[in-house]
Motif scaffolding. Structure first.
Motif, PDB file in Angstrom:
ATOM      1  N   GLY A  53       0.813  -1.211   0.000  1.00 25.80           N
ATOM      2  CA  GLY A  53       0.000   0.000   0.000  1.00 25.80           C
ATOM      3  C   GLY A  53       0.846   1.261   0.000  1.00 25.80           C
ATOM      4  N   LEU A  54       1.918   1.267   0.804  1.00 26.97           N
ATOM      5  CA  LEU A  54       2.819   2.425   0.826  1.00 26.97           C
ATOM      6  C   LEU A  54       3.494   2.626  -0.524  1.00 26.97           C
ATOM      7  CD1 LEU A  54       4.577   2.055   4.308  1.00 26.97           C
ATOM      8  CD2 LEU A  54       3.041   3.895   3.582  1.00 26.97           C
ATOM      9  N   THR A  58       2.685   5.807  -2.842  1.00 21.49           N
ATOM     10  CA  THR A  58       3.798   6.681  -3.201  1.00 21.49           C
ATOM     11  C   THR A  58       3.873   6.867  -4.710  1.00 21.49           C
ATOM     12  OG1 THR A  58       5.072   5.971  -1.266  1.00 21.49           O
ATOM     13  CG2 THR A  58       6.302   7.009  -3.065  1.00 21.49           C
ATOM     14  N   TYR A  59       3.691   5.759  -5.438  1.00 21.68           N
ATOM     15  CA  TYR A  59       3.711   5.883  -6.903  1.00 21.68           C
ATOM     16  C   TYR A  59       2.575   6.782  -7.376  1.00 21.68           C
ATOM     17  CZ  TYR A  59       3.216   5.091 -11.820  1.00 21.68           C
ATOM     18  OH  TYR A  59       3.083   5.317 -13.169  1.00 21.68           O
ATOM     19  N   PHE A  65       3.105  14.514 -10.022  1.00 19.32           N
ATOM     20  CA  PHE A  65       4.050  15.629 -10.130  1.00 19.32           C
ATOM     21  C   PHE A  65       5.294  15.286 -10.947  1.00 19.32           C
ATOM     22  CE2 PHE A  65       1.839  15.788  -6.039  1.00 19.32           C
ATOM     23  CZ  PHE A  65       1.231  17.030  -6.115  1.00 19.32           C
ATOM     24  N   PHE A  66       5.638  14.000 -11.017  1.00 19.92           N
ATOM     25  CA  PHE A  66       6.874  13.581 -11.671  1.00 19.92           C
ATOM     26  C   PHE A  66       6.578  12.568 -12.776  1.00 19.92           C
ATOM     27  CE2 PHE A  66       8.042  14.429  -7.188  1.00 19.92           C
ATOM     28  CZ  PHE A  66       8.901  15.507  -7.398  1.00 19.92           C
ATOM     29  N   LEU A  74      10.892   6.354  -6.548  1.00 19.02           N
ATOM     30  CA  LEU A  74      10.474   6.797  -5.216  1.00 19.02           C
ATOM     31  C   LEU A  74       9.651   5.717  -4.514  1.00 19.02           C
ATOM     32  CD1 LEU A  74       9.464  10.506  -5.967  1.00 19.02           C
ATOM     33  CD2 LEU A  74      11.460   9.714  -4.676  1.00 19.02           C
ATOM     34  N   ALA A  75       8.750   5.071  -5.262  1.00 15.56           N
ATOM     35  CA  ALA A  75       7.899   4.021  -4.679  1.00 15.56           C
ATOM     36  C   ALA A  75       8.733   2.832  -4.216  1.00 15.56           C
ATOM     37  CB  ALA A  75       6.854   3.582  -5.707  1.00 15.56           C
TER      38      ALA A  75
END
Length: 263
Positions: A53-54, A58-59, A65-66, A74-75
């Motif tokens: 889930g995190l 995050t994705y 934005f990215f 990042l994910a």
């Protein structure tokens, strides 16, 4: 070694699983009894709801934005931080041990060594690249849901490793100082529910629903192939084997998604 009877409650075992399989400070909230840690694999898939889930959240947030490439990195990083790279460490030790050791004692000795070798480095590089590229190949709107389904399901499948094989070392030489207990029928059904519920949600959004068997069959095939390989080499499992197998099983899930839906 004499083992004390497990007098822990179900909530103790859930807390123990989240403390054991993540590096999030759950221990500041509650400290379960030590014997509860023998049953952590019974809620391993449930911790996948959190770590998957995190990673998915995050994705989804960062992709607003990215570019997708940055969002995926990042994910992946967030999940490694949440777990303390626990499974990635096991994967590196697995490649080092089975790549560099020829005998059972030597494989176990290498896997217990805290240093990483050439096989471990190369294994991690190939794993991270394949993880990144298979997810990147998916349609943007599928990535988060695929992650959320694959993480718990892969942990559910890999739990069988601890139930079919004996522990390869004795408890005194276990890295965690703990050997997982055998599950009963009720615990097994709970594990199935924890791993299958996110997968059923994933199936409900598939456009090509006829491929659902692929997402079940291929990861299970990978797990059993690795199980037979591990049994043939060291006649049992270790924590490093569990970490390696869960990541490779999950990777096979993403490979299936990439094959079916990848651009």
């Amino acid at each position: 070694m004499h083992t004390l009877p497990d007098t822990s409650k179900w909530h103790d075992r859930i807390w123990a699983s989240f403390i054991f399989f993540t590096r999030l400070p759950f221990w500041r909230i509650y400290e379960p009894p030590q014997q509860a840690y023998r049953a952590v694999v019974e809620h391993w898939a449930l911790t996948g709801w959190l770590t998957g889930g995190l990673m998915a959240l995050t994705y989804w947030l960062s992709s607003q934005f990215f570019p997708a490439t940055v969002a995926l990195i990042l994910a992946m990083g967030i999940r490694m931080l949440a777990t303390g790279a626990l499974h990635e460490d096991g994967l590196a030790d697995f490649f080092d041990g089975f790549g560099g050791g020829r005998s059972r004692p030597r494989i176990l000795e290498i896997m217990k060594d805290s240093h990483i070798g050439t096989f471990g480095v190369l294994g991690l590089v190939f794993y991270v690249l394949l993880l990144f590229l298979t997810l990147l190949s998916l349609p943007h709107e599928m990535i988060a849901m695929t992650i959320l389904a694959a993480d718990p399901f892969s942990k559910m499948v890999t739990t069988q490793l601890t139930q079919i094989l004996p522990y390869a070392r004795n408890e005194l030489h276990a890295k965690s100082g703990m050997v997982y207990r055998r599950m009963g029928l009720w615990s097994g059904l709970l594990v199935l529910a924890q791993g299958l519920l996110p997968l059923l949600l994933f199936f409900s959004i598939l456009e090509n629903g006829e491929y659902w068997t692929t997402f079940v069959f291929v990861p299970c095939l990978v797990m059993y192939a690795l199980l037979f390989f591990i049994r043939s080499r060291i006649q049992g499992y270790t924590g490093d084997c569990c970490g390696a197998v869960v990541l490779l099983v999950e990777l096979s899930f993403y490979a299936c998604a990439s094959w079916i839906y990848g651009g």
